[in-house]
Design a protein around this motif. Structure first.
Motif, PDB file in Angstrom:
ATOM      1  N   ILE A 151       9.547  -8.497  -4.558  1.00  0.00           N
ATOM      2  CA  ILE A 151      10.335  -7.761  -5.549  1.00  0.00           C
ATOM      3  C   ILE A 151      10.310  -8.486  -6.894  1.00  0.00           C
ATOM      4  CG2 ILE A 151      12.686  -7.109  -6.128  1.00  0.00           C
ATOM      5  CD1 ILE A 151      12.987  -6.452  -3.110  1.00  0.00           C
ATOM      6  N   THR A 195      10.001  -1.740   1.840  1.00  0.00           N
ATOM      7  CA  THR A 195      10.324  -2.799   2.791  1.00  0.00           C
ATOM      8  C   THR A 195      11.441  -2.372   3.727  1.00  0.00           C
ATOM      9  OG1 THR A 195      11.911  -3.751   1.272  1.00  0.00           O
ATOM     10  CG2 THR A 195       9.684  -4.589   1.168  1.00  0.00           C
ATOM     11  N   MET A 196      11.984  -1.171   3.516  1.00  0.00           N
ATOM     12  CA  MET A 196      13.158  -0.756   4.274  1.00  0.00           C
ATOM     13  C   MET A 196      12.866   0.387   5.231  1.00  0.00           C
ATOM     14  SD  MET A 196      16.392   1.006   2.577  1.00  0.00           S
ATOM     15  CE  MET A 196      15.372   2.418   2.264  1.00  0.00           C
ATOM     16  N   ASN A 237      18.247  -5.005  -0.034  1.00  0.00           N
ATOM     17  CA  ASN A 237      18.682  -3.633   0.234  1.00  0.00           C
ATOM     18  C   ASN A 237      19.937  -3.608   1.091  1.00  0.00           C
ATOM     19  OD1 ASN A 237      18.536  -0.917   1.583  1.00  0.00           O
ATOM     20  ND2 ASN A 237      16.908  -0.822   0.084  1.00  0.00           N
ATOM     21  N   ILE A 278       4.664   6.706   3.453  1.00  0.00           N
ATOM     22  CA  ILE A 278       4.084   7.224   2.213  1.00  0.00           C
ATOM     23  C   ILE A 278       4.707   8.569   1.868  1.00  0.00           C
ATOM     24  CG2 ILE A 278       1.964   8.128   1.196  1.00  0.00           C
ATOM     25  CD1 ILE A 278       0.450   6.014   2.794  1.00  0.00           C
ATOM     26  N   ILE A 289      12.450   0.248   9.127  1.00  0.00           N
ATOM     27  CA  ILE A 289      13.537   0.128  10.100  1.00  0.00           C
ATOM     28  C   ILE A 289      13.566   1.330  11.034  1.00  0.00           C
ATOM     29  CG2 ILE A 289      16.070   0.111  10.274  1.00  0.00           C
ATOM     30  CD1 ILE A 289      16.070  -1.785   7.922  1.00  0.00           C
ATOM     31  N   VAL A 290      13.174   2.505  10.551  1.00  0.00           N
ATOM     32  CA  VAL A 290      13.125   3.672  11.424  1.00  0.00           C
ATOM     33  C   VAL A 290      11.694   3.974  11.871  1.00  0.00           C
ATOM     34  CG1 VAL A 290      15.244   4.700  10.589  1.00  0.00           C
ATOM     35  CG2 VAL A 290      13.106   5.238   9.460  1.00  0.00           C
ATOM     36  N   VAL A 317      23.636   6.007   6.099  1.00  0.00           N
ATOM     37  CA  VAL A 317      22.524   5.536   6.924  1.00  0.00           C
ATOM     38  C   VAL A 317      22.775   4.148   7.502  1.00  0.00           C
ATOM     39  CG1 VAL A 317      20.816   6.914   5.721  1.00  0.00           C
ATOM     40  CG2 VAL A 317      21.231   4.583   5.003  1.00  0.00           C
ATOM     41  N   ILE A 368       2.326   1.745  -3.476  1.00  0.00           N
ATOM     42  CA  ILE A 368       1.370   2.166  -4.515  1.00  0.00           C
ATOM     43  C   ILE A 368       0.958   3.616  -4.307  1.00  0.00           C
ATOM     44  CG2 ILE A 368      -0.965   1.819  -5.386  1.00  0.00           C
ATOM     45  CD1 ILE A 368      -0.563  -1.171  -4.876  1.00  0.00           C
ATOM     46  N   HIS A 384      19.111  10.335   1.641  1.00  0.00           N
ATOM     47  CA  HIS A 384      18.681   8.950   1.518  1.00  0.00           C
ATOM     48  C   HIS A 384      17.261   8.843   2.075  1.00  0.00           C
ATOM     49  CE1 HIS A 384      18.781   4.630   2.233  1.00  0.00           C
ATOM     50  NE2 HIS A 384      19.716   4.611   1.309  1.00  0.00           N
ATOM     51  N   SER A 398      -5.813   0.832  -1.944  1.00  0.00           N
ATOM     52  CA  SER A 398      -4.808   1.017  -0.892  1.00  0.00           C
ATOM     53  C   SER A 398      -5.182   2.178   0.004  1.00  0.00           C
ATOM     54  CB  SER A 398      -3.431   1.308  -1.479  1.00  0.00           C
ATOM     55  OG  SER A 398      -3.173   0.523  -2.559  1.00  0.00           O
ATOM     56  N   ARG A 434      10.865  -1.679  -3.432  1.00  0.00           N
ATOM     57  CA  ARG A 434      12.038  -2.107  -2.671  1.00  0.00           C
ATOM     58  C   ARG A 434      12.192  -1.281  -1.400  1.00  0.00           C
ATOM     59  NH1 ARG A 434      16.130  -4.338  -6.751  1.00  0.00           N
ATOM     60  NH2 ARG A 434      14.666  -4.814  -8.379  1.00  0.00           N
ATOM     61  N   ASN A 435      12.059   0.039  -1.544  1.00  0.00           N
ATOM     62  CA  ASN A 435      12.306   0.902  -0.392  1.00  0.00           C
ATOM     63  C   ASN A 435      11.216   0.799   0.659  1.00  0.00           C
ATOM     64  OD1 ASN A 435      14.720   1.835  -1.299  1.00  0.00           O
ATOM     65  ND2 ASN A 435      13.874   3.637  -2.298  1.00  0.00           N
ATOM     66  N   ILE A 451      10.119 -10.661   1.116  1.00  0.00           N
ATOM     67  CA  ILE A 451      10.571  -9.450   0.418  1.00  0.00           C
ATOM     68  C   ILE A 451      11.048  -9.803  -0.984  1.00  0.00           C
ATOM     69  CG2 ILE A 451      12.360  -7.684   0.380  1.00  0.00           C
ATOM     70  CD1 ILE A 451      12.183  -7.495   3.369  1.00  0.00           C
ATOM     71  N   ILE A 452      11.853 -10.872  -1.084  1.00  0.00           N
ATOM     72  CA  ILE A 452      12.387 -11.243  -2.402  1.00  0.00           C
ATOM     73  C   ILE A 452      11.251 -11.624  -3.344  1.00  0.00           C
ATOM     74  CG2 ILE A 452      13.824 -12.933  -3.608  1.00  0.00           C
ATOM     75  CD1 ILE A 452      15.690 -12.857  -1.208  1.00  0.00           C
ATOM     76  N   GLN A 463       0.835  -1.205   0.000  1.00  0.00           N
ATOM     77  CA  GLN A 463       0.000   0.000   0.000  1.00  0.00           C
ATOM     78  C   GLN A 463       0.869   1.253   0.000  1.00  0.00           C
ATOM     79  OE1 GLN A 463      -2.064  -0.985   3.549  1.00  0.00           O
ATOM     80  NE2 GLN A 463      -3.911  -1.643   2.504  1.00  0.00           N
ATOM     81  N   VAL A 516      15.913   6.872   4.011  1.00  0.00           N
ATOM     82  CA  VAL A 516      15.831   6.565   5.441  1.00  0.00           C
ATOM     83  C   VAL A 516      15.934   7.833   6.283  1.00  0.00           C
ATOM     84  CG1 VAL A 516      17.001   5.406   7.323  1.00  0.00           C
ATOM     85  CG2 VAL A 516      16.606   4.217   5.210  1.00  0.00           C
ATOM     86  N   ILE A 517      16.774   8.763   5.855  1.00  0.00           N
ATOM     87  CA  ILE A 517      16.923  10.009   6.617  1.00  0.00           C
ATOM     88  C   ILE A 517      15.642  10.837   6.510  1.00  0.00           C
ATOM     89  CG2 ILE A 517      18.188  12.176   6.726  1.00  0.00           C
ATOM     90  CD1 ILE A 517      20.671  10.637   6.092  1.00  0.00           C
TER      91      ILE A 517
END
Lengths: 261, 276
Positions: free
Chosen positions: A246, A209-210, B135, A140, A213-214, B225, A79, A120, B44, A206-207, A242-243, A76, A122-123
């Motif tokens: 992707i 799923t990452m 990643n 999002i 982490i934060v 990061v 998308i 990045h 979504s 991809r992102n 995840i794989i 979600q 994540v930041i």
């Protein structure tokens, strides 16, 4: 008898190349000493790695409901962020194109795009988690910003490369600004825009799923806490999910790319 | 969009031909894609768990955060940030160089004009895709679990993530090589290594360095990061400062990252100009 002539090598390495190699080796030696990367540590780690591999398998799918819930949330996030980011990029990219807009508009917009790109995801996610709290909304917003940074930049570059003859022809019919954009500019860049958008959808997938982490929602958060609780068999299950996500995303984007050629 | 711009139906009385750019199948396939995208977007949006109220006070929260960040903690730069930033640069550079050990052989195996066997191509492709789909943060998590927190985990994470990228692009560059000079060198009876060094390498060299620089640029951003999961570098400082709510220090770290990224991008653009 043929005599051997001692010719000079015509492709001698230049002095600057030699210095470049020397500099590289000096740097490597310096970096290795400062970083405290020892061989014994590496060997110790390999032992540890064997044990980790042992605990990673077999994957543990008993908590599949949590996994599925997070997987759907990641999807979600990807998308919504892609659609929003690409839609905004349409306008931002147009405003950043130097051949369509005066400098007064294009320069600030280009600075904005550059700002979106430098950090990045994540930041950016860290900042949004502070602003809107934990959860999917931060993810999002993060990926929307990341999408603008990428798609708007490439879209602006594509618009700058168009042939102006068609634009002038449309203008000569007395068309207004919006008609000129819709019939003179968009048809020339549409297929490239679709290409960037598909690429961005893929990379958002991809992102997404990452960023968890934060704390920005999706599979990443569960993955990180599974790691911290040494729940390694669940980690394998998440990584496999995840794989799979992707790979499915890649297959779908190939299909869409084929439809639009 | 392009399709309906030329789709105006013409009345049969004039008998003029009806011009269409795409066949019916193509058009309906495109509309299906649009429809699916719009549907999945709204699906979504309806099901995602977000709290709209949080979005409303976001500007206030952001303003509050920036107010706490100012003035920046300049004093922290020489004591902690400088050393950590250097570590980050080392992680990126060493990781990029280390990735070559795996990326170059895999690129050679993947290029179908060097290794003819499609089985070998497929094996190489599998490893390249596997490296790319994980990643670098997740690679870092794995290596932190293996080697413990620290720079070593960061270097290996960056290296393994880069293998897929560098390997794929380098093998594409190798596949685009003009085969004429390869055949010429082969005809002299040169060995496989000589053909590689004298025929493939000179043609792929500019692309190779350009790919490497490009990846280095990305790696600097990514290694900033990696510290968030304990893999060394500036991210560790950032994470600590955030956990302690030291917002002025966070601002200083972010500014440092911003400046370094801009500097790296400038260097890469300059070097690439010389290379080309």
């Amino acid at each position: 008898m043929a005599t051997i002539v001692d010719r000079q090598n015509p492709f001698k390495t230049s002095l600057s190349t030699k210095f470049l190699w020397l500099g590289l080796f000096v740097y490597l030696a310096y970096a290795f000493t400062t970083l405290d990367i020892g061989w014994d540590r590496f060997v110790l780690g390999l032992d540890q790695g064997g044990r980790l591999l042992d605990r990673l398998f077999p994957p543990n799918f008993t908590r599949w409901e949590l996994l599925l819930h997070d997987l759907i949330e990641s999807l979600q996030i990807a998308i919504i962020a892609s659609v929003a980011g690409i839609f905004i990029s349409l306008f931002v990219g147009l405003m950043a194109a130097r051949n369509m807009m005066p400098n007064v508009i294009s320069i600030p917009v280009r600075v904005f795009i550059a700002l979106c790109r430098t950090f990045h995801p994540v930041i950016i996610a860290i900042l949004f988690v502070k602003a809107v709290g934990f959860g999917a909304l931060a993810g999002i917003l993060t990926l929307t910003v990341a999408s603008i940074g990428f798609v708007a930049k490439l879209f602006a570059e594509a618009i700058e490369e168009i042939s102006f003859k068609q634009v002038e022809a449309i203008r000569a019919t007395g068309a207004g600004f919006i008609s000129t954009i819709v019939f003179g500019v968009i048809p020339q860049v549409f297929s490239r825009f679709i290409g960037f958008s598909i690429y961005q959808l893929d990379s958002n997938l991809r992102n997404s799923t990452m960023v968890g982490i934060v704390g920005a929602g999706g599979l990443g958060g569960t993955l990180f806490s599974a790691f911290q609780r040494f729940d390694y068999d669940f980690v394998t299950a998440i990584l496999l999910a995840i794989i799979a996500l992707i790979l499915v995303g890649e297959a779908l984007s190939n299909l869409v790319r084929r439809i639009f050629q | 969009m392009k399709a309906d711009a030329v789709m105006t139906p013409v009345s049969h009385a004039t008998e003029s031909p009806k011009w269409q750019r795409f066949t019916l199948g193509q058009r309906s396939a495109r509309y299906m894609v649009y429809l699916i995208i719009v549907m999945s977007f709204f699906a979504s949006l309806r099901t995602v768990e977000i709290i709209p109220e949080f979005l409303l006070d976001a500007p206030e929260q952001l303003a509050d955060m920036f107010r706490r960040m100012w003035p920046m903690d300049f004093a922290a730069y020489p004591t902690t940030i400088h050393g950590a930033m250097l570590d980050t640069l080392h992680i990126a550079t060493l990781g990029t160089l280390l990735s070559l050990i795996l990326a170059v052989p895999l690129a050679l195996m993947n290029a179908n004009n060097i290794v003819k066997s499609s089985l070998v191509n497929w094996i190489a492709k599998f490893f390249l895709v596997a490296s790319r789909s994980v990643n670098s943060l997740i690679w870092a998590l794995l290596f932190v679990a293996i080697f413990g927190p620290g720079v070593l985990a960061g270097v290996l994470a960056v290296a393994l993530r880069s293998v897929g990228f560098v390997g794929k692009l380098f093998s594409e560059a190798l596949e685009e090589v003009n085969m004429g000079s390869v055949e010429a060198i082969r005809a002299t009876g040169a060995s496989f290594t000589s053909v590689l060094i004298k025929a493939y390498w000179p043609q792929a060299k500019p692309a190779f360095f350009s790919i490497l620089l490009f990846r280095w640029d990305i790696n600097v951003r990514e290694s900033a990061v990696l510290g968030l999961v304990g893999a060394g570098g500036i991210g560790v400082v950032l994470n600590d400062a955030m956990n302690l709510f030291q917002w002025p220090k966070v601002a200083m770290v972010l500014t440092t990252i911003f400046a370094v990224v801009l500097l790296i991008e400038f260097i890469v653009v300059q070097v690439r100009k010389r290379l080309m």
